[in-house]
Enzyme design. Structure first.
Site, PDB file in Angstrom:
ATOM      1  N   ASP A  13      28.994  42.548  38.188  1.00 43.20           N
ATOM      2  CA  ASP A  13      29.207  43.821  38.897  1.00 43.20           C
ATOM      3  C   ASP A  13      28.482  45.060  38.355  1.00 43.20           C
ATOM      4  OD1 ASP A  13      30.919  41.977  39.992  1.00 43.20           O
ATOM      5  OD2 ASP A  13      32.709  43.215  39.889  1.00 43.20           O
ATOM      6  N   LYS A  99      31.819  38.605  45.913  1.00 47.70           N
ATOM      7  CA  LYS A  99      33.278  38.423  45.969  1.00 47.70           C
ATOM      8  C   LYS A  99      33.913  39.661  46.585  1.00 47.70           C
ATOM      9  CE  LYS A  99      33.584  40.192  41.293  1.00 47.70           C
ATOM     10  NZ  LYS A  99      34.121  41.530  41.579  1.00 47.70           N
ATOM     11  N   CYS A 143      36.721  42.478  36.036  1.00 45.22           N
ATOM     12  CA  CYS A 143      35.935  41.307  36.435  1.00 45.22           C
ATOM     13  C   CYS A 143      35.565  40.430  35.248  1.00 45.22           C
ATOM     14  CB  CYS A 143      34.684  41.730  37.194  1.00 45.22           C
ATOM     15  SG  CYS A 143      33.818  40.300  37.859  1.00 45.22           S
TER      16      CYS A 143
END
Ligand SMILES: [Zn+2]
Length: 197
Positions: A13, A99, A143
């Site tokens: 991310d 995701k 994450c």
């Protein structure tokens, strides 16, 4: 010659919305990018798989405050905020996994992510025969933590790149506690100098 692809890299991310100036900007989130790029270069040189995850939300999702979640809207599909940070450098062979598309789920873990063909991250790792997952990126307390814990649960060895992660820290110690938890569950902390592929 036997091709062994025991090691894979997961970079979580590193998107504009998680960097300073973004919707959910992590202070100094961009400062780890040079370190991340060094790891990417090393994995690329060794022809090892590199996975780049991204948060990839629809406009309406329970993940956002407006619809009952905790977070301000961020990383909405096809917006500037969802793009990877301009300083993040990865080769075209790197596999982007996405995701957070399910409006009913938070999806903090890369193990909720799929590639452009819809293949799940776990399956991709198994296809390559990966044993060891090296994890860096944003954010340590979300994450990175959830991906590392899922990887350990699924039987992978996890190497946490402590010089290439940064946390949100809603509470000041969240990142430190996340690292402690990952280590307690079996992750090993490494820095670039310890990297052996
Ligand atoms: Zn999100």
């Amino acid at each position: 010659m036997v091709v062994r692809l025991k090691n894979a890299l997961l970079i979580a991310d590193v998107q504009n919305d998680f960097c300073p100036g973004g919707k959910l900007g992590i202070s100094d989130g961009d400062k780890i990018i040079p370190a991340i790029n060094k790891y990417i270069k090393e994995f690329s040189k060794n022809k090892l798989p590199i996975f780049i995850s991204r948060d990839w939300h629809p406009k309406k999702t329970k993940h956002f405050k407006k619809f009952g979640g905790v977070w301000p809207a961020h990383c909405v599909q096809n917006t500037k905020g969802a793009e990877f940070h301009a300083k993040l450098k990865f080769p075209k062979e790197a596999i982007i996994i996405s995701k957070g598309m399910d409006p009913e789920k938070d999806s903090y873990s890369a193990f909720d992510a799929v590639d452009s063909n819809g293949c799940e991250f776990d399956n991709l790792l198994r296809i390559f025969g990966i044993k060891n997952l090296f994890v860096g990126g944003l954010a340590t307390d979300y994450c990175v933590k959830n991906s590392a814990i899922d990887a350990l649960k699924k039987g992978f060895k996890v190497l946490l790149l402590v010089d290439a992660v940064k946390g949100v820290n809603l509470k000041p110690n969240d990142s430190d506690e996340a690292i402690d938890e990952m280590v307690r569950r079996g992750a090993r902390k490494i820095s670039f100098a310890d990297l052996k592929l």
